[in-house]
Enzyme design. Structure first.
Site, PDB file in Angstrom:
ATOM      1  N   CYS A 108     -13.835   7.784   9.440  1.00 48.28           N
ATOM      2  CA  CYS A 108     -12.884   8.889   9.586  1.00 48.28           C
ATOM      3  C   CYS A 108     -12.867   9.336  11.034  1.00 48.28           C
ATOM      4  CB  CYS A 108     -13.315  10.045   8.673  1.00 48.28           C
ATOM      5  SG  CYS A 108     -12.216  11.472   8.726  1.00 48.28           S
ATOM      6  N   HIS A 150      -7.753   8.323   0.902  1.00 44.98           N
ATOM      7  CA  HIS A 150      -8.587   8.956   1.933  1.00 44.98           C
ATOM      8  C   HIS A 150      -7.832  10.110   2.606  1.00 44.98           C
ATOM      9  CE1 HIS A 150     -11.611   8.817   5.313  1.00 44.98           C
ATOM     10  NE2 HIS A 150     -10.601   9.426   5.903  1.00 44.98           N
ATOM     11  N   GLU A 151      -6.589   9.857   3.005  1.00 39.39           N
ATOM     12  CA  GLU A 151      -5.805  10.895   3.689  1.00 39.39           C
ATOM     13  C   GLU A 151      -5.387  12.005   2.725  1.00 39.39           C
ATOM     14  OE1 GLU A 151      -5.935  10.928   6.816  1.00 39.39           O
ATOM     15  OE2 GLU A 151      -6.634   8.865   7.012  1.00 39.39           O
ATOM     16  N   HIS A 154      -7.964  14.570   2.361  1.00 37.32           N
ATOM     17  CA  HIS A 154      -7.989  15.567   3.449  1.00 37.32           C
ATOM     18  C   HIS A 154      -7.137  16.785   3.091  1.00 37.32           C
ATOM     19  CE1 HIS A 154     -10.362  13.996   6.737  1.00 37.32           C
ATOM     20  NE2 HIS A 154      -9.765  12.818   6.668  1.00 37.32           N
TER      21      HIS A 154
END
Length: 193
Positions: A108, A150-151, A154
């Site tokens: 990341c 993954h994004e 966030h």
């Protein structure tokens, strides 16, 4: 304009983000700046909270990864019809995750120099609006799905570290403390606590 990327330890990275309204000021400028920031950092994805903006917006480029792999690895990391994407996701919601899981190493931009194995769904279906605020419902798989998850995390205030076992977290604790204190070097600008 490139934005500094928030480092691990910033409270914004742990916040659940708010939706973006169609009249959000200078949205296209923000999206362009996020692409510039991500490419400058040699990343494959970036979420708005990583630039200090607590909004449900992220970008993903799995096409570059696809193009950099040889044919053998493309078969492992991408499904046959997937050649990667370059896409902007606004107000995204993952509506379906497959029970077919796979583990792979993730890193990341907010946690430089740390890579760990994370278990994720091979396939997801996601609803979002694109940069033109057109509604989309699409299914993605493999590396593309991994990058999206993954994004997306966030925007939910989740970091890939949150999936690690307690012992693994303990083993990397000193590295994380160095990141929080800004004792890490990167090719790109960062903002530390």
């Amino acid at each position: 304009m490139k934005h500094p990327i928030l480092a691990y330890g910033h409270s914004i990275l742990k916040q659940k983000c708010e939706n973006i309204e169609p009249n959000f000021p200078n949205l296209s400028v923000l999206i362009d700046e996020m692409w510039e920031t991500m490419r400058n950092a040699n990343g494959c994805g970036l979420a708005a909270p990583q630039t200090g903006i607590s909004k449900r917006l992220f970008i993903v480029d799995s096409k570059t990864t696809f193009e950099q792999l040889d044919k053998q690895n493309r078969k492992i990391y991408f499904d046959n019809d997937d050649k990667g994407i370059i896409e902007t996701f606004i107000n995204a919601t993952i509506i379906k995750r497959s029970n077919d899981f796979w583990e792979d190493e993730e890193g990341c931009l907010s946690i430089p120099g740390l890579f760990q194995t994370v278990k994720r769904s091979w396939e997801i279906t996601i609803q979002y609006v694109n940069k033109n605020f057109e509604p989309q419902t699409k299914t993605f798989s493999g590396t593309t799905a991994r990058m999206i998850q993954h994004e997306y995390d966030h925007t939910e205030g989740i970091l890939f570290l949150d999936y690690l076992k307690p012992l693994t977290k303990k083993l990397i604790e000193s590295k994380l403390k160095k990141i929080v204190k800004g004792k890490v070097q990167t090719r790109y600008a960062m903002k530390f606590v």
